[in-house]
Design an enzyme around this catalytic site. Structure first.
Site, short mmCIF file in Angstrom:
data_model
loop_
_atom_site.label_atom_id
_atom_site.label_comp_id
_atom_site.label_asym_id
_atom_site.label_seq_id
_atom_site.Cartn_x
_atom_site.Cartn_y
_atom_site.Cartn_z
N ASP A 1 -10.99 2.93 3.89
CA ASP A 1 -11.40 1.53 3.69
C ASP A 1 -12.92 1.42 3.58
OD1 ASP A 1 -9.18 -0.12 3.45
OD2 ASP A 1 -8.89 -0.33 5.61
N GLN B 1 -4.92 -1.65 9.59
CA GLN B 1 -4.77 -2.95 8.94
C GLN B 1 -5.38 -4.07 9.79
OE1 GLN B 1 -3.42 -3.49 5.79
NE2 GLN B 1 -4.12 -5.60 6.06
N LYS C 1 0.84 -1.20 0.00
CA LYS C 1 0.00 0.00 0.00
C LYS C 1 0.87 1.25 0.00
CE LYS C 1 -3.85 -2.41 2.12
NZ LYS C 1 -4.62 -2.75 3.32
#
Ligand code: NAP
Length: 282
Positions: free
Chosen positions: A116, A93, A49
């Site tokens: 997200d 995460q 990422k």
């Protein structure tokens, strides 16, 4: 009949080039990632990422936290990033170590920075069919369907899997695009009866080759979100033989996977733009 392959790598490169142009136009865009503990797969995902962010000119802030951090300390870091005006997007995460509450942590995020799309506010907005930050994987699937001009309005779509990060948002996006949507899951009886009737099948299960070729209608569009590590390497949820019946199909690897990171970057730009509109001086 042999299906046309939907090339996620090529489309992801195109999306990333678009994002790079948007970032240059915005001047400065910041993405913060929060990684707790030592999960090796998570370390790889976070590294990818950051590399992708750097590739499009997004400044990234890489927070690595010890596995024994307390819930309160973790939330304090999330709140610090919420308050940091130089940060446009934040992602935590998954998975978090067992003693930490994932839902509570996500709820601490500023929904405007939740790139997200996992915050209940963003999930709720998607449910209501209103603009929101949407999880990157289903967003990437929609972008693939759009790129390959798949007719969605009026189509029968079956989403296999009902997770909060893939299956449910996928179903809502297809519904918003006027498909007639069914959601299948582990308790679904006679999955093949549903899928053989479907114009679009999206498999997001995590069971290698669950979707057999004879479960696909001739000419259907098949999107394979699955990523299953087997002795034979990385395989999807769809048997490769389905390519003999489908009209369009995504490969694994090289289909949905590359799109996920590209759409995360696109979400970061979307969040940055929305924050500048909401707070032009900021
Ligand atoms: P998940 O949270 O484990 O959800 C899996 C879903 O599949 C659940 O809803 C489950 O039903 C359903 N299911 C399990 N067995 C089934 C069966 N035999 N028939 C029908 N449905 C069944 O997984 P996820 O996070 O959504 O991920 C799904 C897959 O996509 C995984 O392989 C994951 O690695 C992959 N993935 C890929 C990307 C990417 O970027 N390519 C991103 C995210 C995920 P219940 O709800 O009844 O348990």
């Amino acid at each position: 009949m042999r299906a046309t392959i939907m090339d996620g790598r090529a489309l992801a490169a195109k999306v990333q080039a678009e994002v790079a142009g948007d970032v240059a136009g915005l001047g400065d865009v910041g993405l913060a990632t929060v990684l707790v503990g030592d999960d090796p797969a998570s370390h790889i995902y976070i590294r990818r990422k950051h590399e992708a962010a750097q590739g499009v000119g997004i400044r990234s802030d890489d927070r690595r936290l010890p596995a024994d951090i307390s819930q309160e300390e973790l939330i304090a870091i999330v709140e610090e990033l919420n308050d940091d005006d130089s940060i446009d997007g934040i992602l935590v995460q998954s998975p978090l170590p067992k003693h930490l509450d994932e839902a509570k942590t996500i709820e601490a995020l500023d929904p405007a920075k939740d790139v997200d799309g996992f915050h209940p506010t963003n999930a709720g907005l998607l449910y209501l069919g209103r603009p929101a930050l949407v999880p990157a994987t289903p967003l990437g699937v929609m972008r693939l369907l759009d790129e390959y001009r798949v007719q969605i309005a009026g189509a029968r779509a079956v989403v296999i899997g009902r997770s909060n990060i893939v299956g449910k948002p996928m179903a809502h996006l297809l519904l918003k695009a006027n498909a007639t949507v069914s959601i299948a899951h582990s308790q679904t009886v006679d999955l093949g009866r549903l899928t053989t009737d479907a114009d679009i099948v999206v498999a997001a299960v995590g069971v290698a080759h669950l979707v057999a070729p004879d479960m696909i209608k001739a000419g259907a569009t098949v999107v394979d979100v699955g990523m299953n590590r087997t002795d034979a390497g990385l395989v999807g949820d769809v048997d490769p033989g389905a390519a003999e019946r489908a009209g369009l199909i995504t490969p694994v690897p090289g289909g949905v996977g590359p799109m996920t990171i590209a759409m995360l970057l696109a979400n970061t730009v979307k969040a940055a733009r929305a924050r500048r509109v909401a707070n032009p001086a900021g």
